[in-house]
Design a protein around this motif. Structure first.
Motif, PDB file in Angstrom:
ATOM      1  N   ASP A  95      23.948 -16.409   4.932  1.00 53.71           N
ATOM      2  CA  ASP A  95      24.002 -17.873   4.835  1.00 53.71           C
ATOM      3  C   ASP A  95      24.224 -18.305   3.391  1.00 53.71           C
ATOM      4  O   ASP A  95      23.718 -17.691   2.479  1.00 53.71           O
ATOM      5  CB  ASP A  95      22.650 -18.484   5.250  1.00 53.71           C
ATOM      6  CG  ASP A  95      22.395 -18.292   6.717  1.00 53.71           C
ATOM      7  OD1 ASP A  95      23.330 -17.869   7.422  1.00 53.71           O
ATOM      8  OD2 ASP A  95      21.266 -18.575   7.148  1.00 53.71           O
ATOM      9  N   ARG A  96      24.961 -19.365   3.236  1.00 54.57           N
ATOM     10  CA  ARG A  96      25.088 -19.963   1.901  1.00 54.57           C
ATOM     11  C   ARG A  96      25.012 -21.468   2.049  1.00 54.57           C
ATOM     12  O   ARG A  96      25.385 -22.020   3.085  1.00 54.57           O
ATOM     13  CB  ARG A  96      26.428 -19.566   1.258  1.00 54.57           C
ATOM     14  CG  ARG A  96      26.505 -18.086   0.908  1.00 54.57           C
ATOM     15  CD  ARG A  96      27.737 -17.815   0.070  1.00 54.57           C
ATOM     16  NE  ARG A  96      27.400 -17.545  -1.321  1.00 54.57           N
ATOM     17  CZ  ARG A  96      27.143 -16.329  -1.783  1.00 54.57           C
ATOM     18  NH1 ARG A  96      27.144 -15.292  -0.994  1.00 54.57           N
ATOM     19  NH2 ARG A  96      26.882 -16.141  -3.063  1.00 54.57           N
ATOM     20  N   ILE A  97      24.506 -22.123   1.014  1.00 55.28           N
ATOM     21  CA  ILE A  97      24.456 -23.579   1.056  1.00 55.28           C
ATOM     22  C   ILE A  97      25.822 -24.112   0.667  1.00 55.28           C
ATOM     23  O   ILE A  97      26.332 -23.771  -0.397  1.00 55.28           O
ATOM     24  CB  ILE A  97      23.364 -24.109   0.091  1.00 55.28           C
ATOM     25  CG1 ILE A  97      21.989 -23.626   0.559  1.00 55.28           C
ATOM     26  CG2 ILE A  97      23.399 -25.621   0.006  1.00 55.28           C
ATOM     27  CD1 ILE A  97      20.875 -23.835  -0.430  1.00 55.28           C
ATOM     28  N   PRO A  98      26.444 -24.910   1.537  1.00 60.84           N
ATOM     29  CA  PRO A  98      27.787 -25.404   1.217  1.00 60.84           C
ATOM     30  C   PRO A  98      27.771 -26.360   0.022  1.00 60.84           C
ATOM     31  O   PRO A  98      26.837 -27.146  -0.139  1.00 60.84           O
ATOM     32  CB  PRO A  98      28.227 -26.135   2.493  1.00 60.84           C
ATOM     33  CG  PRO A  98      27.010 -26.311   3.307  1.00 60.84           C
ATOM     34  CD  PRO A  98      25.969 -25.371   2.838  1.00 60.84           C
ATOM     35  N   ILE A  99      28.791 -26.248  -0.808  1.00 62.72           N
ATOM     36  CA  ILE A  99      28.908 -27.130  -1.971  1.00 62.72           C
ATOM     37  C   ILE A  99      30.157 -27.987  -1.789  1.00 62.72           C
ATOM     38  O   ILE A  99      31.237 -27.462  -1.536  1.00 62.72           O
ATOM     39  CB  ILE A  99      29.031 -26.309  -3.275  1.00 62.72           C
ATOM     40  CG1 ILE A  99      27.766 -25.463  -3.467  1.00 62.72           C
ATOM     41  CG2 ILE A  99      29.237 -27.223  -4.482  1.00 62.72           C
ATOM     42  CD1 ILE A  99      27.876 -24.432  -4.555  1.00 62.72           C
ATOM     43  N   ALA A 100      29.988 -29.317  -1.895  1.00 62.41           N
ATOM     44  CA  ALA A 100      31.130 -30.218  -1.745  1.00 62.41           C
ATOM     45  C   ALA A 100      31.471 -30.817  -3.099  1.00 62.41           C
ATOM     46  O   ALA A 100      30.608 -30.973  -3.953  1.00 62.41           O
ATOM     47  CB  ALA A 100      30.788 -31.316  -0.750  1.00 62.41           C
ATOM     48  N   LYS A 101      32.739 -31.159  -3.272  1.00 62.09           N
ATOM     49  CA  LYS A 101      33.108 -31.834  -4.516  1.00 62.09           C
ATOM     50  C   LYS A 101      33.423 -33.284  -4.176  1.00 62.09           C
ATOM     51  O   LYS A 101      34.271 -33.584  -3.332  1.00 62.09           O
ATOM     52  CB  LYS A 101      34.322 -31.164  -5.149  1.00 62.09           C
ATOM     53  CG  LYS A 101      34.638 -31.735  -6.521  1.00 62.09           C
ATOM     54  CD  LYS A 101      35.466 -30.755  -7.345  1.00 62.09           C
ATOM     55  CE  LYS A 101      35.701 -31.290  -8.761  1.00 62.09           C
ATOM     56  NZ  LYS A 101      36.737 -32.335  -8.815  1.00 62.09           N
ATOM     57  N   ILE A 102      32.686 -34.183  -4.801  1.00 63.88           N
ATOM     58  CA  ILE A 102      32.928 -35.608  -4.589  1.00 63.88           C
ATOM     59  C   ILE A 102      33.246 -36.206  -5.949  1.00 63.88           C
ATOM     60  O   ILE A 102      32.401 -36.202  -6.846  1.00 63.88           O
ATOM     61  CB  ILE A 102      31.689 -36.301  -3.978  1.00 63.88           C
ATOM     62  CG1 ILE A 102      31.334 -35.633  -2.637  1.00 63.88           C
ATOM     63  CG2 ILE A 102      31.929 -37.791  -3.799  1.00 63.88           C
ATOM     64  CD1 ILE A 102      30.009 -36.071  -2.064  1.00 63.88           C
ATOM     65  N   GLY A 103      34.448 -36.696  -6.109  1.00 65.27           N
ATOM     66  CA  GLY A 103      34.870 -37.198  -7.418  1.00 65.27           C
ATOM     67  C   GLY A 103      34.788 -36.068  -8.423  1.00 65.27           C
ATOM     68  O   GLY A 103      35.313 -34.966  -8.190  1.00 65.27           O
ATOM     69  N   SER A 104      34.065 -36.310  -9.504  1.00 63.99           N
ATOM     70  CA  SER A 104      33.951 -35.247 -10.503  1.00 63.99           C
ATOM     71  C   SER A 104      32.590 -34.555 -10.414  1.00 63.99           C
ATOM     72  O   SER A 104      32.119 -33.976 -11.370  1.00 63.99           O
ATOM     73  CB  SER A 104      34.171 -35.828 -11.894  1.00 63.99           C
ATOM     74  OG  SER A 104      33.177 -36.802 -12.139  1.00 63.99           O
TER      75      SER A 104
END
Lengths: 287, 136, 117
Positions: C2-11
């Motif tokens: 399992d990994r914690i998802p990382i999202a990119k929002i703006g910068s």
């Protein structure tokens, strides 16, 4: 031998059953002439009804058991009766000694009867048994009295604690916590908990801790305050201390307590103004 | 009167979440308030991790405590590791026989109502923590 | 794993931490955030811990470590949604989260990152 000393002599039961009326009459006149009589709190008729009822439940418990064991179900009606009686008397204004005297005064007529028993051994056993039972029951009523007092104190303490830690929402996003008195570990935990919960519930970013009602401070209490501020900051809100009295300010300096970078204002009003500024709000006179 | 509720064996990192979950579930079942439960679970997590790190793993026993007027929860952490000589020192903040800041033992003690540490070199370590349900 | 998802929002990089954060998951998050910061050149990291019901010293230090690492990579870290009981427990443990800013919720956290960019 414990079991022998707790035995209920059959002759005692017989005696109470056969001369119940006389015992009741003697007991009543005993009570009516006693120093502890409070005709201002209870009338003669009620006293008679109560005495009659107590004698009846007592006699029935003694008659259905061989040993004195208050844990047995046969004693339950006696204990319930005393619960009721002591509650009613407490309510009417009787003191614990007066209520216990009601039970203890029954010794006199019962002893008098037992002494008439020509059998020396039976007579001794009867007196011993009556003594044990009535002492225990009298103590039971004082114990009930104490328990009720303790419950009252606990309730008042809780009410006071609740009253003394009100978190007030003074504006959208601004909470105020007027601290009153001194904060011990327990109270400061409660204060911090209610503040943090209010921050989470209202989404407030500024909490004003107003110390106007705090007469003195020590190192421990200062540490509690620092912890409250630290926890508030961890949640993402900010604290302003206000209303620190000059004596407290002196203590803080004297104890070399580091308030760190905590923002302080002289009064609650000044703190509120500062909070408005921080939230980008401006108070303006109309017109 | 103590009633055993759960027994969790701690051998790997993954077991730490099992310990947290077990303590949390037991605390909820005894209707602990959120603050007390969080403190207890956090203390348990610290102690289980210590046990894994320094004691080579061990077992956690969770019990319900019942006295005449109150109910509580106890967790006992027992390992067969090297143990320690100076238990007082081990409880001081900043002291640690491994790496890290050493807030583990002393920190855990601050989070619970009762804390017992029993350890001797070569005879393992036993730590027991307990918290009572607040009457409110 | 399992990994914690990382999202990119703006910068900004954004990650939500689940109910129970076990050690390997936390270590993997630090690693992933490091490589994402390098790859995206993001200026901020927003960690949402609203659903985290306990935070022990290991995880707390790891979060502070993420803050320190992000700082070295030119980004600020904001931790949002810490529960009252968690905040109080951390303070009682004697922990502070140096190098990490905090905000009440995701919205405020975003605002904080944007304001100080």
């Amino acid at each position: 031998m414990p079991s022998e000393s707790k035995r209920i002599p059959a002759s005692l039961t017989v005696m109470i059953r056969s001369s119940g009326q006389e015992i009741l009459q003697e007991w009543l006149s005993e009570q009516l002439s006693a120093d502890t009589l409070r005709l201002d709190l209870i009338d003669e008729k009620t006293l008679e009804v109560e005495s009659q009822e107590f004698l009846a439940v007592l006699s029935s418990a003694l008659g259905s058991e061989e040993l004195v064991d208050f844990e047995r179900p046969a004693w339950q009606p006696v204990l319930s009766f005393l619960d009721e009686l002591s509650r009613a008397r407490d309510h009417a204004g009787f003191g614990p000694i007066e209520t216990a005297s009601f039970v203890l005064s029954l010794k006199q007529p019962l002893f008098a009867r037992s002494l008439e028993n020509p059998e020396k051994q039976s007579s001794k056993e009867e007196i011993w048994c009556v003594n044990q039972v009535l002492d225990h029951l009298a103590l039971y009523t004082t114990d009930l009295f104490r328990e009720r007092r303790e419950a009252t104190i606990l309730r008042q303490q809780e009410e006071m604690e609740e009253l003394s830690t009100p978190v007030v929402k003074v504006w959208d996003g601004i909470l105020a916590l007027p601290l009153v008195g001194t904060l011990d570990t327990r109270r400061s935990q409660m204060v911090t908990e209610s503040l943090l919960e209010a921050i989470a519930a209202t989404g407030s970013e500024i909490a004003i801790l107003d110390m106007t009602g705090v007469p003195a401070i020590d190192t421990r209490m200062a540490q509690h305050l620092m912890r409250t501020v630290a926890a508030t900051r961890l949640m993402g809100a900010d604290c302003i201390l206000s209303g620190i009295r000059p004596q407290i300010a002196q203590t803080i300096v004297h104890l070399k307590i580091q308030l760190g970078d905590i923002k302080t204002e002289s009064t609650l009003a000044a703190a509120l103004k500062s909070a408005f500024r921080q939230s980008g709000l401006k108070v303006q006179a109309e017109g | 009167m103590n009633i055993p509720l759960e027994l969790v064996s701690v051998q790997t990192d993954d077991d730490l979440s099992r310990v947290r979950k077990a303590v949390s579930t037991c605390a909820s079942s005894l209707s602990f308030d959120v603050m007390s439960r969080t403190r207890l679970v956090t203390a348990a997590s610290e102690l289980a991790r210590n046990m894994l790190k320094y004691g080579g793993g061990g077992v956690v026993q969770i019990e319900k405590l019942r006295e005449s007027s109150r109910v509580g929860l106890r967790a006992t952490f027992e390992d067969q590791g090297p143990g320690m000589a100076d238990t007082e020192k081990a409880l001081t903040d900043g002291f640690s026989s491994g790496r890290g800041l050493g807030l583990g033992l002393g920190g855990a003690r601050r989070l619970v109502d009762e804390f017992l540490l029993d350890s001797q070199p070569g005879r393992g370590t036993k730590v027991s923590i307990a918290t009572w349900v607040r009457n409110r | 794993m399992d990994r914690i998802p990382i999202a990119k929002i703006g910068s900004c990089l954004f990650a939500t931490i689940q109910v129970d954060m076990h050690d390997r998951l936390a270590l993997a998050l630090r690693e992933d955030l490091g490589s994402e910061l390098l790859r995206t050149q993001a200026k901020g990291v927003l960690l949402d811990i609203t659903s985290l019901d306990t935070l022990d010293t290991f995880i707390a230090r790891l979060l502070a470590g993420i803050g320190a690492m992000a700082q070295l990579l030119g980004a600020r870290t904001v931790l949002v949604g810490m529960r009252p009981a968690v905040a109080m427990t951390l303070v009682e443990l004697g922990l502070t989260l140096e190098g990490v800013q905090t905000a009440l919720n995701v919205e405020r956290g975003m605002a904080l990152l944007e304001a100080t960019r």
